[in-house]
Design a protein around this motif. Structure first.
Motif, PDB file in Angstrom:
ATOM      1  N   ILE A 115       0.877  -1.177   0.000  1.00 16.17           N
ATOM      2  CA  ILE A 115       0.000   0.000   0.000  1.00 16.17           C
ATOM      3  C   ILE A 115       0.910   1.222   0.000  1.00 16.17           C
ATOM      4  O   ILE A 115       1.630   1.472   0.971  1.00 16.17           O
ATOM      5  N   GLY A 116       0.918   1.925  -1.106  1.00 24.33           N
ATOM      6  CA  GLY A 116       1.807   3.076  -1.242  1.00 24.33           C
ATOM      7  C   GLY A 116       1.865   3.530  -2.687  1.00 24.33           C
ATOM      8  O   GLY A 116       0.965   3.230  -3.465  1.00 24.33           O
ATOM      9  N   CYS A 122       9.188   5.814  -2.827  1.00 27.05           N
ATOM     10  CA  CYS A 122       8.512   5.075  -3.899  1.00 27.05           C
ATOM     11  C   CYS A 122       8.448   3.579  -3.590  1.00 27.05           C
ATOM     12  O   CYS A 122       7.563   2.869  -4.060  1.00 27.05           O
ATOM     13  N   SER A 123       9.439   3.094  -2.869  1.00 29.80           N
ATOM     14  CA  SER A 123       9.395   1.753  -2.276  1.00 29.80           C
ATOM     15  C   SER A 123       9.103   0.654  -3.298  1.00 29.80           C
ATOM     16  O   SER A 123       9.647   0.647  -4.401  1.00 29.80           O
ATOM     17  N   ALA A 124       8.232  -0.269  -2.938  1.00 31.15           N
ATOM     18  CA  ALA A 124       7.985  -1.473  -3.741  1.00 31.15           C
ATOM     19  C   ALA A 124       7.190  -1.211  -5.013  1.00 31.15           C
ATOM     20  O   ALA A 124       6.887  -2.140  -5.747  1.00 31.15           O
ATOM     21  N   CYS A 125       6.865   0.041  -5.311  1.00 28.81           N
ATOM     22  CA  CYS A 125       6.235   0.313  -6.607  1.00 28.81           C
ATOM     23  C   CYS A 125       7.185  -0.071  -7.720  1.00 28.81           C
ATOM     24  O   CYS A 125       6.765  -0.618  -8.735  1.00 28.81           O
ATOM     25  N   LYS A 158      11.241  -5.192  -2.043  1.00 23.61           N
ATOM     26  CA  LYS A 158      10.954  -5.928  -3.274  1.00 23.61           C
ATOM     27  C   LYS A 158      10.046  -7.110  -2.975  1.00 23.61           C
ATOM     28  O   LYS A 158      10.001  -7.610  -1.853  1.00 23.61           O
ATOM     29  N   VAL A 159       9.367  -7.563  -4.014  1.00 26.41           N
ATOM     30  CA  VAL A 159       8.551  -8.774  -3.909  1.00 26.41           C
ATOM     31  C   VAL A 159       9.393  -9.912  -4.503  1.00 26.41           C
ATOM     32  O   VAL A 159       9.930  -9.764  -5.607  1.00 26.41           O
TER      33      VAL A 159
END
Lengths: 467, 202
Positions: free
Chosen positions: A344-345, A407-410, A417-418
């Motif tokens: 969520i972001g 921005c992270s995991a976008c 990371k996924v």
């Protein structure tokens, strides 16, 4: 004949026209970040020139930053190098920087609006395709490449061919459980990931004008995901109320003068668009994507299409490649599919209203044991506001953690990371192969759907919950 | 910028649609602060496996296929605005990309780097893929002056669109910034007369 909103703003910014070529467009505001600016600064140095209008550029660090322990030096050496380079360049060229430990730091498309830097009627650019976000204020805002960043640095202008105009109208009342994210995923699923290429979109209709500014930003943010250069919404009282008293917004008499100007920013009734699309809000349900571009979206209760349903033959190979990558079968139902990651972001859904929606939904519930969730606020100001409202405590009680902004995991430029092969329900904007990490599989959805998945541990229809 | 007038070369066919800039150059390789070297990571995750070994079935890893012209499916370059995508393609050695449809930002980025995006009809593109599947040595000729693309030895050609301004820039190796810098006086005049700037600035 009347003018569209887009034409009014564009025409007011044309410095010069080139026969058989693009227009020279004046840029009011230039936002920069660490990833797409270093080569542009180097370009200035090579030419031995400085910024033409230094005060019109604002910088922040967002793409590469960690979302934990931001007070410590960045651990990843290449990220640290790039963020340090931004600081060095901003110091050298005198550009205002909201760096990692500044209270205004955050995702570039979150901080522009919340600081009152983004205003109606402006031209705004940034070396990031989601610059379209700022169109929610009735500005012409679009993403540019690094050579263009250098052009704006050097001259405050860009060479741009005037795009065609498209009106997308959504009328009616939204169904329960349907958010702005569902509206835009619905539209993109209708017109495809390339359907808006060559166009600048104006969103209008009662379902759009009923939205808050933050929801409007979510819509405009994803204009690029249908190929459109940008999307805009005519400013109204909701817009003016949002802007009033923001840090850098005009104040007092200046504000009133500005509102008077902004009130003229709408498409005239006899304005002509190159394309017009209309949708009925009541047809929109919570959405989810199944494939590897944002146009591959369906109602959450829907099924992955069959290859035979794909109209164009040239598209079938790509479709098959896409669902193979996603580990899905033709005709498969999305509901009930087990998911281990939730993000969520992002510049699409990381604002305070998004966090409120999530917190309200998970309040009194518990995160499913299989779920790894990342909740990343869009800015330091969003983070601070969430804490003031006690949202961090609600999230913690439900088994979640509120991270620090970025921005992270976008796009997984930092540690967030996924893993390969894992599914992630994400409120971000792109489900491209490997976008959230090599081999990661992304399902795009609204913050409400993401919250429902985080609680149930599988793809779920939020409307089946009590909320 | 390098000048471009005409090019004849073998091609690298990539018949996949909606190739986004994350595939062209994944985000984790965007941390460099110079323009060079991105070609090593062009199509990284299609080209190499997780142990950094080349994937034998990917077109760039086939020893019998090479060329200065990349031919890709429709909506090439969608997604992120990263110019690194254009840099990576150019750095790898391509001078031309052919597709039936390009994303807007990618097209601008390519043109700003002397990489020519040539948009052809879907039928023409399908024909190129068909001919390339029969003949790995297939050559294409791109003539910017006459705006013509020709499949050599097959006898088919098509005209392509490019703005007169961009064409002049590419043929002479000019970039936009040189032109914009020459407009300084006009820009200053604009600033003095813009009603909007007066309103929003103190």
């Amino acid at each position: 004949m009347g003018k569209t909103l887009f034409e009014k703003v564009w025409d007011a910014h044309v410095v010069s026209k080139i026969e058989g070529g693009p227009d020279v467009l004046y840029i009011d505001k230039h936002l920069i970040h660490e990833v797409t600016s270093p080569q542009a600064f180097t370009g200035l140095e090579k030419r031995g020139i400085s910024l033409f209008r230094t005060q019109n550029t604002v910088a922040t660090a967002d793409h590469n930053v960690p979302t934990k322990n931001q007070h410590l030096p960045i651990a990843e050496p290449l990220s640290k190098f790039q963020v340090d380079k931004l600081t060095e360049n901003c110091n050298k060229f005198g550009v205002t920087l909201y760096g990692l430990n500044h209270p205004f730091q955050g995702v570039v498309h979150v901080i522009g609006p919340e600081l009152g830097i983004t205003l109606p009627g402006m031209t705004i650019v940034c070396g990031d395709s989601h610059t379209s976000t700022h169109g929610a204020f009735g500005s012409i805002a679009f993403g540019i490449g690094t050579s263009e960043v250098e052009q704006v640095f050097a001259t405050q202008c860009l060479m741009q061919t005037k795009p065609k105009t498209m009106k997308i109208e959504v009328n009616g009342k939204l169904n329960k459980g349907v958010l702005a994210k569902d509206i835009i995923l619905y539209i993109i699923s209708k017109i495809s990931a390339a359907g808006g290429t060559g166009y600048f979109v104006e969103y209008c209709g009662s379902a759009i004008s009923s939205l808050s500014m933050e929801a409007r930003m979510t819509i405009c943010n994803m204009s690029i995901e249908m190929g459109a250069r940008g999307g805009m919404i005519a400013p109204d009282q909701t817009t003016f109320d949002y802007i009033k008293n923001k840090e850098f917004a005009p104040k007092g008499k200046k504000f009133d003068e500005a509102v008077e100007y902004w009130n003229d920013l709408y498409s005239d009734h006899d304005a002509k668009f190159d394309a017009v699309l209309s949708y009925d809000a009541s047809d929109i349900e919570p959405m989810i994507t199944y494939g590897t571009n944002p146009g591959m979206g369906i109602k959450i209760t829907g099924k992955v299409p069959f290859v035979s349903e794909i109209k164009e033959e040239s598209n079938r190979v790509s479709f098959k490649k896409s669902i193979d990558y996603m580990g899905l079968e033709e005709g498969e139902t999305m509901l009930g599919k087990s998911v281990n990651y939730v993000f969520i972001g992002s510049c699409t859904n990381s604002r305070i209203e998004d966090l409120r929606i999530v917190a309200e939904f998970v309040k009194g519930k518990q995160k499913a044991p299989n779920i790894n969730a990342l909740i990343v606020p869009g800015s330091k100001q969003v983070q601070a506001q969430a804490k003031r409202e006690g949202l961090d405590i609600i999230l913690e009680a439900a088994g979640f953690e509120l991270r620090e902004p970025g921005c992270s995991a976008c796009l997984g430029m930092n540690e967030d990371k996924v893993p390969k092969g894992e599914y992630c329900v994400s409120t971000s904007n792109r489900n491209f192969e490997g976008r959230q990490g090599p081999g990661a599989r992304t399902f795009l959805a609204s913050p409400l759907t993401a919250a429902a998945v985080a609680i149930s541990g599988k793809i779920s229809d939020v409307r089946t919950f009590n909320f | 910028m390098e000048k471009f007038i005409t090019l004849q070369s073998t091609i690298v066919p990539l018949p996949i649609e909606d190739i986004d800039t994350d595939q062209i150059i994944p985000a984790r390789f965007l941390k460099a602060t110079s323009r060079e070297g991105f070609g090593n990571n062009l199509f990284r995750d299609w080209r190499y496996d997780e142990n950094n070994q080349p994937k034998a079935d990917f077109v760039l890893n086939k020893s019998n296929i090479s060329g200065k012209i990349l031919v890709a499916g429709k909506n090439f370059g969608c997604g992120s605005s990263r110019e690194h995508a254009a840099w990576a393609i150019h750095d790898y050695g391509f001078k031309v990309v052919i597709s039936s449809f390009f994303a807007d930002i990618f097209k601008n980025n390519a043109l700003n780097n002397g990489l020519i995006p040539v948009q052809v009809s879907q039928e023409f593109l399908n024909r190129i893929f068909e001919e390339a599947s029969k003949n790995v040595g297939l050559e294409i000729n791109v003539n910017l002056e006459t705006q013509t693309i020709t499949v050599v030895g097959v006898g088919i050609s098509e005209k392509f669109e490019i703005s007169e301004y961009k064409k002049t820039c590419l043929i002479n190796g000019y970039d936009d910034i040189d032109y914009l810098l020459s407009l300084k006086e006009k820009i200053e005049t604009y600033e003095k007369t813009s009603k909007y700037l007066k309103i929003v600035n103190e």
